[in-house]
Design a protein around this motif. Structure first.
Motif, PDB file in Angstrom:
ATOM      1  N   ALA A 113      40.530  35.526  54.224  1.00 40.51           N
ATOM      2  CA  ALA A 113      40.826  36.551  55.223  1.00 40.51           C
ATOM      3  C   ALA A 113      42.197  37.177  54.975  1.00 40.51           C
ATOM      4  O   ALA A 113      42.393  38.379  55.181  1.00 40.51           O
ATOM      5  N   PRO A 117      39.244  40.523  49.553  1.00 40.36           N
ATOM      6  CA  PRO A 117      39.011  41.966  49.436  1.00 40.36           C
ATOM      7  C   PRO A 117      39.440  42.771  50.661  1.00 40.36           C
ATOM      8  O   PRO A 117      39.871  43.914  50.531  1.00 40.36           O
ATOM      9  N   GLU A 118      39.335  42.201  51.827  1.00 43.81           N
ATOM     10  CA  GLU A 118      39.755  42.877  53.065  1.00 43.81           C
ATOM     11  C   GLU A 118      41.009  42.225  53.636  1.00 43.81           C
ATOM     12  O   GLU A 118      41.221  42.244  54.846  1.00 43.81           O
ATOM     13  N   SER A 120      44.174  40.553  55.258  1.00 41.88           N
ATOM     14  CA  SER A 120      45.063  40.967  56.340  1.00 41.88           C
ATOM     15  C   SER A 120      46.530  40.917  55.923  1.00 41.88           C
ATOM     16  O   SER A 120      47.369  41.574  56.525  1.00 41.88           O
ATOM     17  N   LYS A 123      45.537  42.798  50.268  1.00 41.80           N
ATOM     18  CA  LYS A 123      44.134  42.947  49.862  1.00 41.80           C
ATOM     19  C   LYS A 123      43.950  42.719  48.370  1.00 41.80           C
ATOM     20  O   LYS A 123      44.759  43.154  47.558  1.00 41.80           O
TER      21      LYS A 123
END
Length: 133
Positions: A113, A117-118, A120, A123
């Motif tokens: 997380a 790839p996404e 926070s 990335k």
């Protein structure tokens, strides 16, 4: 960063991991790094977390180019190498303690997380299921 730099970083974290494995996990979750952390501290956190995630989390790989970009952004110079090595050892120990306290599944989920790839935090430093160059 030269290829040997990535290798020596990974090697330092592996050795730090062996020593940290003998340290008992803390009873409570360690506090998150302070918002006013230095670029060197931020890089040490990202490097330790992502390299340990690659070792501990099935199917997770570090995208070395992204990690190198973080190092360049931290503006690590030759005079800071010894300080960075110490920060990496300390942070790797903390990360391994947190991994032990949270359990692999929960910790890996948090690492992805933060750095997947996404991410926070940043990335794309960690990737899953895709070939890594």
């Amino acid at each position: 960063m030269r290829r040997s730099g990535v290798f020596s970083l990974a090697l330092a974290l592996c050795f730090a991991g062996a020593a940290a494995a003998q340290v008992p996990a803390p009873a409570a979750r360690a506090p998150a790094p302070a918002a006013a952390a230095s670029p060197l501290d931020n890089y040490a956190t990202a490097a330790a977390t992502t390299i340990i995630a690659e070792q501990a989390c099935p199917g997770v790989q570090v995208r070395a180019g992204q990690l190198t970009t973080l190092r360049l952004a931290a503006r690590v110079n030759a005079g800071q190498e010894a300080m960075l090595e110490e920060k990496l050892k300390q942070r790797a120990m903390q990360v391994r303690q947190q991994l032990a306290a949270d359990g692999r599944e929960a910790w890996c989920s948090e690492a992805l997380a933060a750095f997947g790839p996404e991410g926070s935090v940043t990335k794309g430093v960690l990737a899953t299921g895709a070939p890594i160059r």
